[in-house]
Design an enzyme around this catalytic site. Structure first.
Site, PDB file in Angstrom:
ATOM      1  N   SER A 184      -7.217   1.857  -4.199  1.00  0.00           N
ATOM      2  CA  SER A 184      -5.776   2.186  -3.283  1.00  0.00           C
ATOM      3  C   SER A 184      -5.231   2.511  -4.341  1.00  0.00           C
ATOM      4  O   SER A 184      -4.021   3.375  -4.480  1.00  0.00           O
ATOM      5  CB  SER A 184      -4.864   1.528  -2.959  1.00  0.00           C
ATOM      6  OG  SER A 184      -5.605   0.634  -1.652  1.00  0.00           O
ATOM      7  N   ASP A 209       1.367   3.900  -2.992  1.00  0.00           N
ATOM      8  CA  ASP A 209       1.160   5.195  -2.730  1.00  0.00           C
ATOM      9  C   ASP A 209       1.132   6.565  -3.079  1.00  0.00           C
ATOM     10  O   ASP A 209       1.827   7.470  -3.190  1.00  0.00           O
ATOM     11  CB  ASP A 209      -0.055   5.250  -1.546  1.00  0.00           C
ATOM     12  CG  ASP A 209      -1.065   4.932  -1.453  1.00  0.00           C
ATOM     13  OD1 ASP A 209      -1.549   3.877  -2.100  1.00  0.00           O
ATOM     14  OD2 ASP A 209      -1.421   4.385   0.314  1.00  0.00           O
ATOM     15  N   GLU A 264       0.588  -1.280  -0.318  1.00  0.00           N
ATOM     16  CA  GLU A 264       0.409  -0.008  -0.188  1.00  0.00           C
ATOM     17  C   GLU A 264       0.393   1.105   0.335  1.00  0.00           C
ATOM     18  O   GLU A 264       0.307   2.612  -0.762  1.00  0.00           O
ATOM     19  CB  GLU A 264      -0.571  -0.236   1.181  1.00  0.00           C
ATOM     20  CG  GLU A 264      -1.760   1.233   0.755  1.00  0.00           C
ATOM     21  CD  GLU A 264      -2.865   1.255   0.477  1.00  0.00           C
ATOM     22  OE1 GLU A 264      -3.691   0.036   0.858  1.00  0.00           O
ATOM     23  OE2 GLU A 264      -2.905   2.286  -0.318  1.00  0.00           O
TER      24      GLU A 264
END
Ligand SMILES: *[C@@H]1O[C@H](CO)[C@@H](O)[C@H](O)[C@H]1NC(C)=O
Ligand SMILES: *[C@@H]1O[C@H](CO)[C@@H](O)[C@H](O)[C@H]1NC(C)=O
Ligand SMILES: *[C@@H]1O[C@H](CO)[C@@H](O)[C@H](O)[C@H]1NC(C)=O
Length: 645
Positions: free
Chosen positions: A562, A317, A313
């Protein structure tokens, strides 16, 4: 005449009413059982001091939405006239009438004004040097000393009362029936860690929270695409720049005034070597760059655990947001230690210290509590304020709306409204399970879970009307960036649907109305609230499939909303640069402008968001609960936003 009347009245009053009418009190709060690990110890000594605090009722919550629209509606002459934090605090502070009424009541009860003061946050009244005897008379109660298993004592009572006319001016009073469940011995912490319940808000950073992106195939460096024609099989930064018409080799003019924040929840964290691996491949001049870190409640870049579930994640990001807004350096808000973790409320506390105590403060059963005395825990004080909110904040984590109480959600949602008033754009990914919740969970009619639940399970804060919820699209199979995208349906399904808690905000009313009029979905009230009167999500979408991400020393394909949220946030950050360069304010809360100008988006009209044993909703022309208004077109967004004040 007068004398006779008084003579007559006095004995009567003495018989019927023991004292003044103000002491006619009714129960304000009651507790029937003691919380776990607490027991009654002794009566409180009459001379003990009670540190009495009265939480005053907020004012203006009913008009707050109009104020948000005043600074966010593109038709408003006050568009982007954002408020300062101080203006927000003063606007919501209890009214003078509330303050006076409560202070007068205390005076009538014999508590001198000199002993009464309002806290700096304006939300509380504190009474100093109050004895147990005085407090018992004031609140018609009996104070006792309770002891926690750890040995910690506290003052409390089973219930308390206030005069009827005071009730509506106060939220609650401490210490009374609220026990500090924050005292935890290390052993309890260990047990809590083992028996973690899914739904607990502070566990959002854990791999099993069901909120992290999905991992696809690994790629050798040689197989990574270099041409736009190949974006159908892999998404890289150049694909996104082309899809959303981001300027190439654009010189940012306002990096010193601009800012972009990415929120991560420990134990999720980025690996510095992964950032460099990504930059060497896609943006060599950024190699060695790291985000600016704002550590919240002990948040750090942990290296104790590695793997896709711990690094995927954050790597995703940061790699995409850093590449797309380069050379602007994003802020990384890293929240929570390794043991206790953190929730969205812990993050909000860090950028607004007043939120720590607002409306009763955080919920210790849901939110991270600091200092964390467990072995390896962060022993520093809870982070309350101290960090600035960036102009755009992207969070790629989400809860199920059903997992939290409406009170908890409304309190948090109101805080997003306050950020909107201050010109902050708040983005949340809408979830990766279509109409189902995290990990594909669906609900029973009563809101509980079971394997055969058929009720849709929307995400929160996606259902909060004061944030922008971002869904996922993909390039059509065997297609190119020149074909219209469709809703994501390879590996993940764009989270979307309708709230069970929040009503339709006015900016969305006509979009929802035309959706139902033109493309009524084939489901009933058994599956979702089809009243046409509740908030629909997502608001917008962006590509969320086949992203090339460097994770744990390998390039891998990654899927999820995401991916979509940091990408959309990057587009808005560049729109902000253009506005800031002209001396304008950042765009702030987006939704009123997006819904009023759907032509700024590429409408997505194919693909569904299956879940709960159904094909889900369908993407259709106009807004839909799969891809929202569509994907961004930077050129059109910037053109429109530059015409606004
Ligand atoms: C607190 O109240 C007691 C009487 O109940 C008084 O003697 C004392 O001076 C007070 N202390 C302060 C700090 O006001
Ligand atoms: C995509 O292309 C592959 C290889 O050319 C082919 O096998 C597959 O059927 C195509 N898929 C679609 C949906 O057209
Ligand atoms: C659906 O939402 C509306 C509007 O908030 C509400 O009045 C209604 O009770 C909800 N229906 C159900 C079944 O919860």
């Amino acid at each position: 005449m007068l004398a006779r009347f008084l003579l007559l009245a006095a004995p009567l009053a003495a018989l019927a009413l023991p004292s003044r009418p103000a002491t006619l009190k009714r129960t304000h709060e009651r507790r029937s059982v003691l919380p776990h690990q607490w027991e009654e110890h002794a009566d409180a000594h009459p001379d003990m001091r009670v540190p009495l605090r009265i939480a005053l009722a907020q004012s203006n919550l009913d008009t707050a939405y109009d104020e948000l629209m005043r600074v966010s509606d593109p038709e408003s002459p006050d568009f982007a006239s954002h408020w300062t934090a101080k203006q927000v605090a003063e606007f919501f502070a209890p009214s003078k009438n509330t303050l006076d009424t409560v202070v007068n009541w205390l005076a009538e009860e014999g508590i001198d004004r000199s002993r009464v003061k309002q806290t700096q946050s304006l939300g509380w009244i504190e009474v100093s040097n109050l004895t147990v005897t005085e407090a018992e008379a004031l609140l018609d109660t009996k104070y006792k000393v309770y002891k926690h298993a750890s040995g910690k004592p506290t003052l409390g009572c089973g219930s308390y009362s206030v005069p009827e006319h005071i009730s509506k001016h106060i939220d609650f009073i401490t210490p009374t029936v609220h026990f500090d469940t924050r005292v935890n011995s290390p052993r309890q912490e260990q047990r809590r860690k083992r028996d973690v319940e899914p739904g607990v808000a502070k566990n959002i950073g854990q791999p099993w929270s069901g909120s992290t992106p999905k991992q696809g195939a690994s790629l050798s460096a040689a197989s990574i695409i270099t041409e736009l024609e190949q974006c159908g099989s892999q998404i890289t930064p150049i694909c996104l720049q082309a899809l959303y018409k981001l300027p190439i080799d654009y010189i940012q003019f306002a990096t010193s005034k601009n800012s972009y924040g990415i929120v991560e929840y420990t134990p999720q964290s980025y690996l510095p070597t992964d950032l460099d691996m990504f930059f060497e491949q896609f943006l060599p001049q950024a190699t060695g760059k790291r985000p600016t870190m704002d550590s919240i409640d002990g948040g750090n870049i942990q290296t104790e655990y590695e793997g896709f579930d711990y690094n995927g994640e954050s790597d995703l990001d940061l790699q995409y947001s850093m590449a797309l807004v380069y050379p602007l350096n994003p802020v990384l808000y890293q929240a929570g230690d390794m043991v206790e973790g953190a929730s969205f409320n812990n993050f909000l506390d860090a950028i607004d210290g007043a939120y720590c105590t607002y409306d009763g403060g955080d919920d210790p059963t849901q939110d991270g509590v600091y200092p964390d005395y467990a072995t390896g825990g962060y022993q520093g004080p809870e982070t309350c304020g101290g960090y600035a909110a960036t102009n755009v904040i992207s969070t790629s984590y989400a809860y199920n709306e059903a997992d939290l109480t409406p009170f908890y959600e409304t309190r948090q949602c109101n805080e997003y409204l306050k950020l909107g008033l201050q010109g902050v754009t708040v983005l949340y990914s809408s979830g990766d399970y279509g109409v189902a919740g995290n990990d594909g969970q669906c609900l029973n009619a009563d809101g509980t879970y079971s394997a055969n639940g058929i009720r849709f399970n929307p995400s929160f804060p996606g259902t909060c009307p004061y944030i922008t919820s971002v869904g996922a699209t993909q390039i059509i199979p065997n297609g190119t960036i020149f074909d219209a995208e469709e809703a994501s349906q390879s590996v993940i399904y764009s989270g979307g649907g309708f709230s069970n808690v929040f009503a339709t905000p006015s900016y969305q009313t006509s979009a929802i109305k035309s959706y139902y009029a033109n493309y009524p979905p084939p489901y009933t009230a058994a599956q979702y609230n089809n009243s046409e009167a509740v908030r629909g999500l997502p608001d917008i979408s962006a590509n969320g499939a086949f992203y090339v991400v460097a994770v744990d020393g390998e390039f891998e394909l990654v899927f999820g909303t995401s991916c979509s949220s940091p990408t959309f946030g990057s587009v808005i950050t560049l729109v902000n640069d253009a506005r800031l360069a002209l001396g304008k304010k950042p765009v702030g809360f987006l939704n009123p402008t997006l819904y009023a100008n759907p032509w700024m988006m590429n409408d997505i009209t194919t693909g569904g968001n299956q879940g709960c044993g159904t094909p889900g909703f369908e993407s259709v022309p106009g807004w839909d609960p799969v891809t929202g208004l569509g994907t961004p077109n930077y050129e059109l967004l910037v053109a429109k936003y530059l015409t606004l004040p």
